[in-house]
Design an enzyme around this catalytic site. Structure first.
Site, short mmCIF file in Angstrom:
data_model
loop_
_atom_site.label_atom_id
_atom_site.label_comp_id
_atom_site.label_asym_id
_atom_site.label_seq_id
_atom_site.Cartn_x
_atom_site.Cartn_y
_atom_site.Cartn_z
NE ARG A 103 53.14 57.14 20.54
CZ ARG A 103 52.51 57.95 19.44
NH1 ARG A 103 51.49 57.65 18.53
NH2 ARG A 103 52.81 59.13 19.31
NE ARG B 221 48.14 57.78 21.29
CZ ARG B 221 48.19 58.72 20.10
NH1 ARG B 221 47.43 58.63 19.16
NH2 ARG B 221 48.97 59.82 20.53
CE LYS C 129 47.66 62.63 12.88
NZ LYS C 129 47.37 63.15 14.18
NE ARG D 58 53.56 65.46 13.83
CZ ARG D 58 53.17 64.22 13.96
NH1 ARG D 58 53.22 63.40 13.11
NH2 ARG D 58 52.58 63.72 15.28
NE ARG E 85 52.89 63.80 20.67
CZ ARG E 85 52.01 62.68 20.89
NH1 ARG E 85 51.82 62.37 22.03
NH2 ARG E 85 51.54 62.22 19.86
P1 AMP Z 1 52.59 60.36 15.60
O1 AMP Z 1 52.86 58.97 15.92
O2 AMP Z 1 52.44 60.85 14.35
O3 AMP Z 1 52.17 61.22 16.47
O4 AMP Z 1 54.40 61.09 15.93
C1 AMP Z 1 55.14 60.87 17.10
C2 AMP Z 1 56.30 61.67 16.94
O5 AMP Z 1 57.16 61.63 15.99
C3 AMP Z 1 55.98 63.43 16.69
O6 AMP Z 1 55.72 64.05 18.13
C4 AMP Z 1 57.28 63.88 16.18
O7 AMP Z 1 58.36 63.88 17.38
C5 AMP Z 1 57.73 62.70 15.36
N1 AMP Z 1 57.12 63.01 14.06
C6 AMP Z 1 56.14 62.12 13.16
N2 AMP Z 1 55.91 62.28 12.29
C7 AMP Z 1 56.64 63.56 11.87
C8 AMP Z 1 56.73 64.51 10.90
N3 AMP Z 1 56.03 64.52 9.83
N4 AMP Z 1 57.62 65.54 11.03
C9 AMP Z 1 58.37 65.73 12.39
N5 AMP Z 1 58.27 64.85 13.11
C10 AMP Z 1 57.50 63.98 13.03
#
Ligand code: AMP
Length: 191
Positions: free
Chosen positions: A134, A128, A14, A89, A146
């Site tokens: 990260r 990654r 994404k 999400r 996740r």
């Molecule tokens: P991402 O970079 O989108 O993979 O997000 C990394 C982490 O941020 C996720 O594993 C969640 O812990 C938190 N996170 C990101 N977006 C959301 C969301 N829309 N709702 C809840 N937690 C989020």
């Protein structure tokens, strides 16, 4: 205004594809993961609260991310459209997003759902982790968590938008350029 959701499990590409789509169409990129990581970097109270949840692969509470998206949309009133990445999400987030867009007289144009097999997702996250820095990429148990959270809480978001006929599945395996071409074909058909 044309708004789209780039949907898919962690590691489905994404972030990479969002950058390319923004360069092509000038969408405003709204990634809740990026917004949360900025809060952590700035050591805000919100960031401190979010960090431990993120490090465990858990979701941050709906109210927190909805508040961040609301503020980011209000801060960008005159954009050609928003590209939502990693948001919504949960179904509650999707309903809140629809309400926020409705206030602007707008809606989601399409949900592009990247399809990637699970073994490929894990190997992409492992790779990654070598460059992203990260902490939530580094540990295989967190990656599994996740994915579990995605299947339990996030996949129903695709079901929610399917009832409005908005979901298009995109084969998420292949070169970055091939996947980008599949995405742009669907956007150009609707825009
Ligand atoms: P991402 O970079 O989108 O993979 O997000 C990394 C982490 O941020 C996720 O594993 C969640 O812990 C938190 N996170 C990101 N977006 C959301 C969301 N829309 N709702 C809840 N937690 C989020």
């Amino acid at each position: 205004m044309f708004n789209l959701i780039l949907f898919g499990p962690p590691g489905s590409g994404k972030g990479t594809q969002s950058e390319n789509l923004i360069a092509r169409y000038g969408f405003r990129h709204l990634s809740t993961g990026d917004l949360l990581r900025a809060e952590i970097a700035n050591k805000t109270p919100l960031g401190l609260e979010a960090k431990s949840l993120m490090d465990q692969g858990q979701l941050v509470p709906d109210a927190v991310v909805i508040g961040m998206i609301d503020a980011a949309m209000k801060a960008n009133p005159d954009v050609p459209g928003f590209l939502f990445d990693g948001f919504p999400r949960t179904v509650a987030q999707a309903e809140a997003l629809d309400a926020l867009l409705e206030q602007k007289g707008s809606s989601i144009g399409v949900v592009l759902a990247l399809q990637v097999p699970e073994n490929e997702l894990i190997s992409r996250m492992v790779n990654r982790a070598k460059t992203s820095g990260r902490s939530d990429d580094a540990d295989e148990q967190v990656q599994r968590k996740r994915l579990d959270v995605y299947l339990r809480d996030t996949l129903p978001v695709a079901g929610y938008y399917s009832q409005f006929g908005k979901v298009v599945e995109i084969e998420g395996v292949g070169s970055i350029d091939e996947i980008f071409a599949r995405l742009t074909a669907e956007i150009d058909r609707r825009k």
